[in-house]
Design an enzyme around this catalytic site. Sequence first.
Site, PDB file in Angstrom:
ATOM      1  N   CYS A 115      -6.522   9.403  -0.811  1.00 50.33           N
ATOM      2  CA  CYS A 115      -6.436   8.234   0.064  1.00 50.33           C
ATOM      3  C   CYS A 115      -7.367   7.087  -0.338  1.00 50.33           C
ATOM      4  CB  CYS A 115      -6.734   8.634   1.508  1.00 50.33           C
ATOM      5  SG  CYS A 115      -5.589   9.867   2.153  1.00 50.33           S
ATOM      6  N   HIS A 371      -0.423   3.896   6.550  1.00 46.89           N
ATOM      7  CA  HIS A 371      -1.338   4.384   5.522  1.00 46.89           C
ATOM      8  C   HIS A 371      -0.562   4.753   4.252  1.00 46.89           C
ATOM      9  CE1 HIS A 371      -4.337   6.497   3.367  1.00 46.89           C
ATOM     10  NE2 HIS A 371      -4.223   7.683   3.929  1.00 46.89           N
ATOM     11  N   CYS A 401     -11.489   9.007   4.393  1.00 46.02           N
ATOM     12  CA  CYS A 401     -11.539  10.425   4.074  1.00 46.02           C
ATOM     13  C   CYS A 401     -10.560  10.689   2.940  1.00 46.02           C
ATOM     14  CB  CYS A 401     -11.183  11.269   5.290  1.00 46.02           C
ATOM     15  SG  CYS A 401      -9.567  10.897   6.010  1.00 46.02           S
ATOM     16  N   GLY A 403      -8.277  13.757   0.809  1.00 45.74           N
ATOM     17  CA  GLY A 403      -7.768  15.109   0.749  1.00 45.74           C
ATOM     18  C   GLY A 403      -8.599  15.967  -0.181  1.00 45.74           C
TER      19      GLY A 403
END
Length: 417
Positions: A115, A371, A401, A403
């Site tokens: 992300c 997103h 954050c 993954g």
Amino acid sequence: MTDRLSSILNHLKPSGNTGVSAITSKNPDDVVITLAHRTPLTKAMKGGFKDTDLDYMIHALLKQTLQRSNIDPSLIEDVCLGNVGDGKAAYIIRAAALAAGIPHTAGGSSVNRFCSSGLKAVQDIANQIQLGAIDVGLAVGAELMSGNGDRIPKPFHEEVLKNQEAADCMQPMGQTSENVGADFNIDRETQDRYAAESFRRAEAAQKAGWFDDEIVPITTKVKDPKTGEEKEVTLTRDEGVRYGTTPESLGKIRPAFPQFGNRTTGGNASQVTDGAAAVLLMRRSKAIELNQPILAKFCGATVAGVPPRVMGIGPTAAIPKLLGKFNLTKDDIDLFEINEAFASMAMYCLNNLGLDHAKVNPCGGAIALGHPLGATGARQICTALNEAKRTNKKVLVTSMCIGTGQGMAGLFVNEQA
């Protein structure tokens, strides 16, 4: 040569000269942003980009970048794309850049840090500028979630799976959200209230036109799902903002991952989205030489790890680490853009870091806006700089954050005030 080496070492060791006065100082070798804009964010599988290929979406944005910056394309020395779901990303950015008018003398590459890939692309270009490898570079974040996924097709090797944290890297993001909610007692009602506020802020911002300066119109083609008829459309607005959303209306939505828990829903989690963002960076001295507008100074970025099973709490590790490197506190920061992958993680980050919610995502976040995985790290920069200009905010932090249990954060100083 001695002065140049000293300047580089100062960039590499920011802790030696830190604090607000240090980061707001101006040096010819600073890395600055001269343009930051994005496409509209559209609903994956059913929105404006559902029939658009990733290469065209990036190509269209890059053409707008060259046009709006009015920079000589031959001055761009490297282009880096942050992308998660497309294994051909390195080919795509090279071809899209060439077709947009960036000559073959510029390089092209892709990065994937989940992300935060868009921010990682910015960091990659900025690091090259800081080290003197290039003077001008372009960072892009883009994701076409209509066409790609990032799930691992098969489990890791049995030897890898013997390590529990390695095995936890296989957990779906929805499961990690439920873990955060359960482990830290963030109930469904709290998550729905947070999500409703994100929608409220995004609705107010969109109605007031606050996103208009960061969004560039993109013309593409859309097929009618029933007739197959294709028509040309020009996309100008984010599609995911649901006007009139309330905690009560969100409370009626069924859990999205009942096999893992009952707190995360399609209403209090980030939307599956298509979109792209571009950030033009260069050395301050080069920007002055080229008479380019200086929007912001890029101070630095860092990454930090957390347990993969609660990957959403990554910003709580990355933000303090970043601030510590520059001898800053949370009170020195005027605006935070923290990716709302899930309301569970967003609430945990607010509570754990002790942040004033008024300073965080004032125009809403990924729950309302969407997103697109590889794009968000760059999209947040566009939104933060646009909002900072509007409200005269100075010191900005973006964070997300990641993954597999990581967090990334970037520090910027607005120079449009």
